[in-house]
Design an enzyme around this catalytic site. Structure first.
Site, PDB file in Angstrom:
ATOM      1  N   MET A  20       0.850  -1.189   0.000  1.00 23.09           N
ATOM      2  CA  MET A  20       0.000   0.000   0.000  1.00 23.09           C
ATOM      3  C   MET A  20       0.885   1.239   0.000  1.00 23.09           C
ATOM      4  O   MET A  20       1.775   1.380   0.841  1.00 23.09           O
ATOM      5  CB  MET A  20      -0.925   0.000   1.219  1.00 23.09           C
ATOM      6  CG  MET A  20      -2.004  -1.066   1.173  1.00 23.09           C
ATOM      7  SD  MET A  20      -3.112  -1.033   2.613  1.00 23.09           S
ATOM      8  CE  MET A  20      -2.067  -1.841   3.827  1.00 23.09           C
ATOM      9  N   ALA A  21       0.614   2.117  -0.959  1.00 19.76           N
ATOM     10  CA  ALA A  21       1.428   3.314  -1.137  1.00 19.76           C
ATOM     11  C   ALA A  21       1.403   4.192   0.103  1.00 19.76           C
ATOM     12  O   ALA A  21       0.340   4.504   0.644  1.00 19.76           O
ATOM     13  CB  ALA A  21       0.917   4.110  -2.338  1.00 19.76           C
ATOM     14  N   GLN A  75       7.481  -5.270  -4.289  1.00 24.15           N
ATOM     15  CA  GLN A  75       6.519  -5.219  -5.382  1.00 24.15           C
ATOM     16  C   GLN A  75       6.986  -4.222  -6.435  1.00 24.15           C
ATOM     17  O   GLN A  75       7.315  -3.082  -6.118  1.00 24.15           O
ATOM     18  CB  GLN A  75       5.115  -4.830  -4.927  1.00 24.15           C
ATOM     19  CG  GLN A  75       4.125  -4.995  -6.093  1.00 24.15           C
ATOM     20  CD  GLN A  75       2.740  -4.479  -5.809  1.00 24.15           C
ATOM     21  OE1 GLN A  75       2.549  -3.274  -5.656  1.00 24.15           O
ATOM     22  NE2 GLN A  75       1.761  -5.371  -5.780  1.00 24.15           N
ATOM     23  N   CYS A 106      -3.187  -1.928  -9.409  1.00 19.71           N
ATOM     24  CA  CYS A 106      -3.409  -0.544  -8.966  1.00 19.71           C
ATOM     25  C   CYS A 106      -4.433   0.146  -9.872  1.00 19.71           C
ATOM     26  O   CYS A 106      -4.275   0.153 -11.103  1.00 19.71           O
ATOM     27  CB  CYS A 106      -2.090   0.222  -8.987  1.00 19.71           C
ATOM     28  SG  CYS A 106      -2.251   1.914  -8.376  1.00 19.71           S
ATOM     29  N   LYS A 146      -0.004  -9.625  -8.642  1.00 22.98           N
ATOM     30  CA  LYS A 146      -1.270  -9.241  -8.019  1.00 22.98           C
ATOM     31  C   LYS A 146      -2.094  -8.501  -9.061  1.00 22.98           C
ATOM     32  O   LYS A 146      -1.572  -7.637  -9.778  1.00 22.98           O
ATOM     33  CB  LYS A 146      -1.028  -8.352  -6.798  1.00 22.98           C
ATOM     34  CG  LYS A 146      -2.283  -8.005  -6.006  1.00 22.98           C
ATOM     35  CD  LYS A 146      -1.914  -7.291  -4.698  1.00 22.98           C
ATOM     36  CE  LYS A 146      -3.163  -7.043  -3.841  1.00 22.98           C
ATOM     37  NZ  LYS A 146      -4.022  -5.980  -4.394  1.00 22.98           N
ATOM     38  N   ASN A 208      -7.922 -11.536  -2.130  1.00 25.90           N
ATOM     39  CA  ASN A 208      -7.787 -10.190  -1.574  1.00 25.90           C
ATOM     40  C   ASN A 208      -9.110  -9.461  -1.747  1.00 25.90           C
ATOM     41  O   ASN A 208      -9.757  -9.581  -2.780  1.00 25.90           O
ATOM     42  CB  ASN A 208      -6.651  -9.458  -2.295  1.00 25.90           C
ATOM     43  CG  ASN A 208      -6.469  -8.018  -1.844  1.00 25.90           C
ATOM     44  OD1 ASN A 208      -6.274  -7.130  -2.665  1.00 25.90           O
ATOM     45  ND2 ASN A 208      -6.516  -7.761  -0.559  1.00 25.90           N
ATOM     46  N   ASP A 210     -11.946  -7.157   1.131  1.00 27.84           N
ATOM     47  CA  ASP A 210     -12.926  -7.215   2.218  1.00 27.84           C
ATOM     48  C   ASP A 210     -12.546  -8.188   3.323  1.00 27.84           C
ATOM     49  O   ASP A 210     -13.416  -8.841   3.920  1.00 27.84           O
ATOM     50  CB  ASP A 210     -14.315  -7.565   1.671  1.00 27.84           C
ATOM     51  CG  ASP A 210     -14.886  -6.467   0.784  1.00 27.84           C
ATOM     52  OD1 ASP A 210     -14.276  -5.384   0.720  1.00 27.84           O
ATOM     53  OD2 ASP A 210     -15.930  -6.696   0.149  1.00 27.84           O
ATOM     54  N   GLY A 232      -5.098  -5.885   3.054  1.00 25.17           N
ATOM     55  CA  GLY A 232      -4.727  -4.497   2.805  1.00 25.17           C
ATOM     56  C   GLY A 232      -5.355  -3.560   3.802  1.00 25.17           C
ATOM     57  O   GLY A 232      -4.908  -3.411   4.931  1.00 25.17           O
ATOM     58  N   ARG A 233      -6.475  -2.930   3.402  1.00 27.35           N
ATOM     59  CA  ARG A 233      -7.069  -1.862   4.209  1.00 27.35           C
ATOM     60  C   ARG A 233      -7.485  -2.324   5.608  1.00 27.35           C
ATOM     61  O   ARG A 233      -7.568  -1.514   6.528  1.00 27.35           O
ATOM     62  CB  ARG A 233      -8.277  -1.279   3.468  1.00 27.35           C
ATOM     63  CG  ARG A 233      -7.900  -0.514   2.199  1.00 27.35           C
ATOM     64  CD  ARG A 233      -9.144  -0.091   1.431  1.00 27.35           C
ATOM     65  NE  ARG A 233      -9.884  -1.243   0.950  1.00 27.35           N
ATOM     66  CZ  ARG A 233     -11.208  -1.261   0.749  1.00 27.35           C
ATOM     67  NH1 ARG A 233     -11.925  -0.175   1.021  1.00 27.35           N
ATOM     68  NH2 ARG A 233     -11.811  -2.342   0.305  1.00 27.35           N
TER      69      ARG A 233
END
Length: 375
Positions: A20-21, A75, A106, A146, A208, A210, A232-233
């Site tokens: 994640m950026a 990555q 992305c 990914k 990936n 949710d 991720g989030r």
């Protein structure tokens, strides 16, 4: 479940931190790894192949790994096969990492407008060329990728891309169950992850989208048959989620429900690590500001104090402000839910004529490469 194997690297439990950026830099990876007890795979921020080949100063800092990080995972983002090949060869020859992941997921406009990220798999021949260059230059390093389902519902690419990846020697595939047009809105399509697993049984498929809790990860594996999960989030402001994931997959304990006092201690450590990594305390605290809302989500904090926390400029100031909080507050009900970007459908910005032919890539040149890393 069986052990996830990424080339020579055993990943158990089968849990991967999504790149994640501006987030998955060395300090954040350190926190996540500490909570997991060193288990799992933790991937760097997106590194652009052009910037790496040119040895851009910021990029060279982003690929610095702590000596405790094993395996070291980078990555890469690239659009030009030749540049991707050079970057991969550089990583292999200079021992800069132990694993290379390629970004075809992305959805942000500055990436897709150049034909990169989630736009790229639509061009099947270009995807094949990039994968071939990466794998052939990687030596013994495993190469994974990914991706998303496709550009939009009318331009779905993940099954074709998965088959191409297998044919070109990719070691594993992670699929975010959304299209680029969905961005981070709506609900991730876990059925697509199941279909990809059925289509490419030769290599591991990771799901990936949710995964907000450790139970979500277990449910994804059960429902899709995937070999592992990419988070991720869900870990924004919650690096201890990786401890929960270990407990869930190993069936060895309960999940973390930190009090605000415990959260505040993690916040201060995170800001401290950022300052040490950047070589400047103030820069570290300023960089930390974006994490404040995620860490404090759901807790009862006055709007004025919350605002002050988000503009703190030193560790002492951050510490003093946190001492004003009601630190005995328990973990808030519902705070495990969605966090981070939740924007809905967006028009995907693409190069002119990108959708005219899914195979022709004559218009893609090295000029399409981005020159800065981190997203």
């Amino acid at each position: 479940m069986t052990q996830l194997q990424i080339g020579p690297h055993a990943v158990q439990p089968p849990v991967v931190l999504a790149p994640m950026a501006g987030i998955t830099n060395a300090p954040f990876r350190t926190l996540c790894r500490e909570f997991s007890g060193g288990k799992g795979l933790f991937v760097s921020e997106m590194i652009t192949t052009r910037a790496l080949v040119e040895r851009n100063e910021k990029t060279m800092q982003l690929i610095h790994f702590d000596e405790t990080e094993k395996p070291r995972s980078i990555q890469l983002y690239g659009v030009d096969p030749d540049t991707v090949g050079k970057a991969v060869r550089m990583i292999a020859e200079e021992d800069l990492a132990d694993h290379i992941d390629l970004n075809f997921g992305c959805p942000v406009p500055k990436v897709t407008r150049k034909g990169g990220g989630s736009a790229l798999p639509y061009k099947r021949n270009l995807l094949r060329s990039i994968l071939r260059e990466a794998v052939s230059n990687a030596g013994e390093l495993p190469v994974t990728m990914k991706m998303r389902k496709g550009i939009d519902d009318d331009h779905i690419t993940y099954l074709d891309a998965g088959r191409i990846a297998v044919e070109e020697g990719v070691t594993a595939i992670a699929l975010h169950g959304r299209t680029a047009a969905q961005h981070y809105g709506g609900t991730a399509d876990w059925d697509a992850i199941a279909r990809l697993k059925e289509a490419v049984p030769e290599i591991p498929v990771l799901g990936n989208g949710d995964i907000w809790s450790a139970d979500d990860a277990l449910r994804m594996v059960r429902e899709t048959g995937c070999d592992g999960v990419v988070v991720g989030r869900g870990c924004l402001g919650r690096p201890w989620l990786f401890g929960d994931l270990v407990a869930a997959f190993e069936g060895t304990g309960t999940y973390a429900l930190p009090t605000l006092k415990e959260v505040a201690a993690v916040m201060l450590r995170h800001a401290t690590l950022l300052g040490e990594w950047l070589g400047d305390e103030a820069r570290g605290v300023i960089d930390f500001r974006k994490h404040v809302a995620w860490y404090t989500k759901g807790f009862s904090i006055g709007s004025e104090l919350r605002k002050k926390l988000a503009i703190a400029s030193s560790l002492d100031e951050l510490d003093a402000l946190m001492s004003e909080l009601d630190l005995d507050q328990p973990w808030p009900v519902g705070a495990d839910g969605p966090r981070g970007r939740t924007s809905g459908r967006n028009r995907v910005v693409l190069p002119d004529g990108w959708l005219d032919d899914p195979y022709d890539c004559a218009g893609v040149t090295a000029d399409a490469e981005l020159d800065t890393s981190g997203g």
